[in-house]
Write a protein that holds these residues in place. Structure first.
Motif, PDB file in Angstrom:
ATOM      1  N   TYR A 252       2.479   8.841  -4.880  1.00  0.00           N
ATOM      2  CA  TYR A 252       2.554   8.254  -6.209  1.00  0.00           C
ATOM      3  C   TYR A 252       1.304   8.717  -6.964  1.00  0.00           C
ATOM      4  O   TYR A 252       0.179   8.454  -6.520  1.00  0.00           O
TER       5      TYR A 252
ATOM      6  N   THR B  63       2.132   6.012 -11.155  1.00  0.00           N
ATOM      7  CA  THR B  63       1.522   4.727 -11.490  1.00  0.00           C
ATOM      8  C   THR B  63       0.708   4.913 -12.748  1.00  0.00           C
ATOM      9  O   THR B  63      -0.189   5.756 -12.784  1.00  0.00           O
TER      10      THR B  63
ATOM     11  N   MET C 184       1.687  -3.202 -10.585  1.00  0.00           N
ATOM     12  CA  MET C 184       0.605  -3.231  -9.602  1.00  0.00           C
ATOM     13  C   MET C 184      -0.387  -4.309 -10.018  1.00  0.00           C
ATOM     14  O   MET C 184      -0.761  -4.407 -11.183  1.00  0.00           O
TER      15      MET C 184
ATOM     16  N   VAL D 266       3.036  -3.962  -6.340  1.00  0.00           N
ATOM     17  CA  VAL D 266       2.111  -3.304  -5.426  1.00  0.00           C
ATOM     18  C   VAL D 266       0.831  -4.129  -5.362  1.00  0.00           C
ATOM     19  O   VAL D 266       0.254  -4.472  -6.392  1.00  0.00           O
TER      20      VAL D 266
ATOM     21  N   GLN E  91      -2.967  -4.221  -4.784  1.00  0.00           N
ATOM     22  CA  GLN E  91      -4.077  -3.260  -4.765  1.00  0.00           C
ATOM     23  C   GLN E  91      -5.280  -3.850  -4.039  1.00  0.00           C
ATOM     24  O   GLN E  91      -5.793  -4.900  -4.418  1.00  0.00           O
TER      25      GLN E  91
ATOM     26  N   LYS F  41      -1.370  -0.744  -1.999  1.00  0.00           N
ATOM     27  CA  LYS F  41      -2.226   0.388  -2.354  1.00  0.00           C
ATOM     28  C   LYS F  41      -3.524   0.149  -1.620  1.00  0.00           C
ATOM     29  O   LYS F  41      -4.320  -0.725  -1.990  1.00  0.00           O
TER      30      LYS F  41
ATOM     31  N   GLU G 286      -7.037   0.928  -0.568  1.00  0.00           N
ATOM     32  CA  GLU G 286      -8.254   1.711  -0.781  1.00  0.00           C
ATOM     33  C   GLU G 286      -9.501   0.924  -0.399  1.00  0.00           C
ATOM     34  O   GLU G 286     -10.510   0.972  -1.083  1.00  0.00           O
TER      35      GLU G 286
ATOM     36  N   CYS H 288      -2.151   5.286   0.161  1.00  0.00           N
ATOM     37  CA  CYS H 288      -3.615   5.215   0.181  1.00  0.00           C
ATOM     38  C   CYS H 288      -4.251   5.792  -1.078  1.00  0.00           C
ATOM     39  O   CYS H 288      -3.756   6.770  -1.640  1.00  0.00           O
ATOM     40  N   GLY H 289      -5.359   5.193  -1.457  1.00  0.00           N
ATOM     41  CA  GLY H 289      -6.069   5.631  -2.647  1.00  0.00           C
ATOM     42  C   GLY H 289      -7.394   6.284  -2.309  1.00  0.00           C
ATOM     43  O   GLY H 289      -7.447   7.203  -1.501  1.00  0.00           O
TER      44      GLY H 289
ATOM     45  N   MET I 195      -1.387   7.117  -2.976  1.00  0.00           N
ATOM     46  CA  MET I 195      -1.275   6.765  -4.384  1.00  0.00           C
ATOM     47  C   MET I 195      -2.661   6.980  -4.978  1.00  0.00           C
ATOM     48  O   MET I 195      -3.543   6.124  -4.886  1.00  0.00           O
ATOM     49  N   THR I 196      -2.825   8.153  -5.546  1.00  0.00           N
ATOM     50  CA  THR I 196      -4.138   8.484  -6.087  1.00  0.00           C
ATOM     51  C   THR I 196      -3.988   9.545  -7.160  1.00  0.00           C
ATOM     52  O   THR I 196      -2.892  10.089  -7.347  1.00  0.00           O
TER      53      THR I 196
END
Lengths: 308, 308, 308, 308
Positions: free
Chosen positions: C11, C45, C104, C135, C137, C166, C168, C195-196, C214-215
């Motif tokens: 994402y 996102t 999110m 999501v 975070q 998400k 991170e 993962c961020g 997701m970054t």
């Protein structure tokens, strides 16, 4: 008068008296120890946050413990919070060897999650030894560690050697009620709860279930009287006494400058020779000193203990 | 009665009244606006931290501004602190278009160094427009941003549109003295200083140089009387009045639960219909409510304004 | 390609393109949307922390959502974190009405205890509606809220509408392992973990159990290729690709300045017209820009996607 | 090879080796001291944050200093950061008496304003003595104290005994450039700048003006080679070497778990006997250890120093 889960009354958080040149003031330590006991306290706590503990060399800490424990007729609790467990352990063992009744442990500021907090106290108890009675200090405003009632309960349940909670969450009245409700429901074993925060809410804490106070307000004799009034069910008289002191309690409860006020009052009352602090220390400006003295004069109209 | 660097007296930090179902309570907003003015305030501040501003939709914020500005005969300041400058600018411009006297801006919590703080306010002033008079809010306890007196002075010097400091550092008496000393020494231009912190130190702040208070304590009429007593040089009478209220002021000044106390008192005084807060909001337990009511009864012995 | 607990792949955390004068750059938004999809991402996102969301007016946020959702063929998730639930709810409802796949939500920075965090998300879910997929975070470095694996699990268990984490946290590899172990033990229902952290540990996260990333790293095409290599069991090839990009990934992962690097790379790749940020924004110094360009030249020796 | 404002090269941040039972491992301390010097370092720093200093008893700290200073042929700097100035002073004086070259001082975490930071270092210098050369540690990520370039410059200017900056702000490249620009403009006297952060940006820091590194990455020999390559103007070769190590550098630079990685690598290289830490310490899971070993195997393809 024992230091255990049934402890009641007032534990005085002792300041550490210095002379203006920064050396420890032994005669004042004796006078202060006597003063607290003559005030009717049921215990003393030394080397806490307001005792300038981190400013003492290891040998000085031991000297203070030896002197106070040797002179006191009430249990003495020693603050042993430290950035590492090695220093915590050695201070705790030395304190107990010298006759301290127990130690007080605060969480280290970096802790965040419930798990981290619970684990920290497990390691601390392992470090000082499971045979050492200890006080759990809950003081989020200064330590930035927030413990929910359930975390406090978990720590108490995990460690039979924890005999007391020094409660100074803010706001905190509901937390006392929650812990006492847990005990009524059989979910938590008995424990002593003494309140800090300079006494700022001591007009309601006993009715919420607190056993008394552990704080260093310059009038420990008034704290004792207040707790006794509540024990005797004299609510209005207790509030009258409390309200007379609240302007000064409030002034003393300022972060940083509070210790300077406290030492000034103790000096004005003739207990300690000097209000000096070791660096880094707060100093009262001339205006602030005049404000405190004005509050003392106003207090004297209601309470003859106030120096004029 | 102007909103400028010579502003004096009491600016009421207004709560935002809701009905129990969470909708805005327009009749209560009218009554509250009238109540503040009948209390003798010289200004009103709406949509501040204690005004539950972040819980309002943009359209609701505008509706509140329109209603209060339309009804008030004293200057209305609007809190416009926001996580981004876009929202801050649009709220500020809308507020001024609707007739607000100015806006209030607090630092965003992530700021640390003096440079970052100074730069933030430069960008904020650019965002709202250099023609908009504004109040600098200095509230480290909640915002975690610590501004030294020299940083406050730098911001004031950089921005002619800054007309007032809402001072609620804690402890903060020395900061007022420092800023006033800078002005005496010609290092800082004149500015109005109104104090917050629920009034916890309003028994000394005027003598330190404050022009009055900007806070939301449930007895704005008492705040006005107190500031007037100091203006008239009646120090002891001022302290007598203050001391009678201090137990309640102190109870209301608890983080989180304070707004619930404040709304409860305003409801008990018949000003707002409900003490409901939007989520996330604090709720008074039955015990806490009884404690507040007990404090009100005790207060009533000294001050007939207290509802019984 | 659905947005649900079985979501996999990459994402893209989308930047928000502005023109040098600060206005939204609609053509670049289209190109960016196309670019992400041509890169093979499985979702997008928008309006996250790196999307400068707080700098947009409410109407602008809606315009960005409408444009991206209207053009994208993959699910679009909208960041709705806000200081109050009113703004969060209205943005979430508007986003879903416009066709977003979900939202999110990050914890608000003031949260400390496990209970506070769990309660916050309960209120957030109530605010946005239990029918909106979302999501969670987990980003302690920026948000200062630390969630243990058990708290993350509790939130997921409490809310069926939570479909993705998400991740991170930093360090965070063990947390992924813990959550996946809980699922294996039947203590936690399935959930997607992306993962961020700019991809800084994407050479190990898939083997720990992550479903992808997701970054917003400037080479989403490389992130897609990397996740595919891991899916195909080509560990060494995956590391070779990752290692070639790590110097740039690391440079981009600097707090504050990272977004400037990211926008610079996207501009260099011809995707967005300008690397401008709205204020307050970070700016690359000439030296920093030269450093990034040097890293791009070095990268070009291994990866033809790097612009020279 | 002197410890002064002209210091260059690599100062190794030394770990403190323990045996699995938690006792100090004297033979490993000797081997580690020799290893650092054989690696070509120009100095050593002991009892820093990564040296588990708070876990040592006062007597143990002295023993470590005595042993390392007695064996080292390069200057030894001793970390003396402490919660109070008494412990800082006594450790500093003891260290200098035993032959240390100087001390390192970090700001205490509670500091916020520029004034507070500047004042803290004034008191620290007064405590350790103005004759003791010292290193200013600037490490916001862990210490939460943010020092702007102008504050760093002010501290350096105020204290001639400050000879070095341990720079580990993040991001921090611009700060090096700013300080060096101040020096070029004649606004700041010369000072040595060595960089920390595990070496994460050592591929650009020398070109920004850093004199080298002060960090504890498990390959100090590589750090020395890297700094020499930059000194010889071999930029591309320097980056080739750096890039080969970056995956491991990055893995080691994880907060908390980093020390476990570092000790594991030093053990794998045969330098220390055990990777044990005193409590509270991080432990590598089996998976994490396998990941580090995989990175070492990949590194071995480029650098024969990596153990396989």
């Amino acid at each position: 008068m024992s230091f255990g889960t049934d402890a009641k009354g007032v534990y005085a958080i002792a300041t550490t008296p210095f002379l203006p040149d920064g050396t420890l003031d032994a005669p004042s330590i004796d006078r202060l120890t006597d003063f607290y006991q003559d005030s009717g306290v049921t215990g003393m706590t030394i080397l806490g946050i307001m005792g300038e503990a981190p400013k003492l060399e290891p040998a000085e800490s031991r000297a203070v413990i030896r002197q106070v424990v040797g002179r006191s007729r009430v249990p003495v609790v020693v603050g042993v919070s430290a950035p590492g467990f090695a220093a915590m352990r050695s201070l705790a063992r030395d304190a107990m060897d010298m006759g301290a009744a127990g130690v007080m442990i605060a969480p280290t500021p970096a802790l965040r999650t419930d798990e981290q907090i619970v684990q920290y106290f497990a390691q601390a108890v392992e470090a000082v030894g499971t045979d050492v009675p200890w006080v759990l200090q809950d003081y989020p405003l200064t330590l930035t560690v927030v413990m929910s009632a359930s975390v406090v309960a978990k720590i108490i349940s995990d460690h039979p050697s924890c005999v007391m909670l020094k409660h100074e969450d803010w706001p905190g009245l509901e937390k006392i009620s929650k812990l006492r409700a847990m005990q009524k429901a059989g979910e938590l074993r008995p424990i002593s709860i003494l309140c800090g925060n300079g006494g700022m809410f001591l007009d309601f804490e006993p009715e919420r279930g607190a056993d008394g106070a552990m704080t260093g307000y310059g009038f420990p004799d008034m704290l004792v009287e207040l707790v006794n009034l509540f024990a005797a069910g004299k609510r209005d008289e207790a509030h009258d006494l409390f309200d007379a002191h609240l302007p000064l309690i409030r002034y003393e409860q300022q972060l940083g400058v509070g210790l300077a006020v406290r030492k000034h009052v103790l000096m004005r009352r003739g207990v300690i020779t000097s209000d000096a602090q070791r660096k880094p220390g707060s100093v009262l400006s001339a205006t602030a000193r005049a404000e405190v003295d004005y509050l003392l004069r106003r207090l004297a109209r209601h309470d003859p203990r106030a120096p004029v």
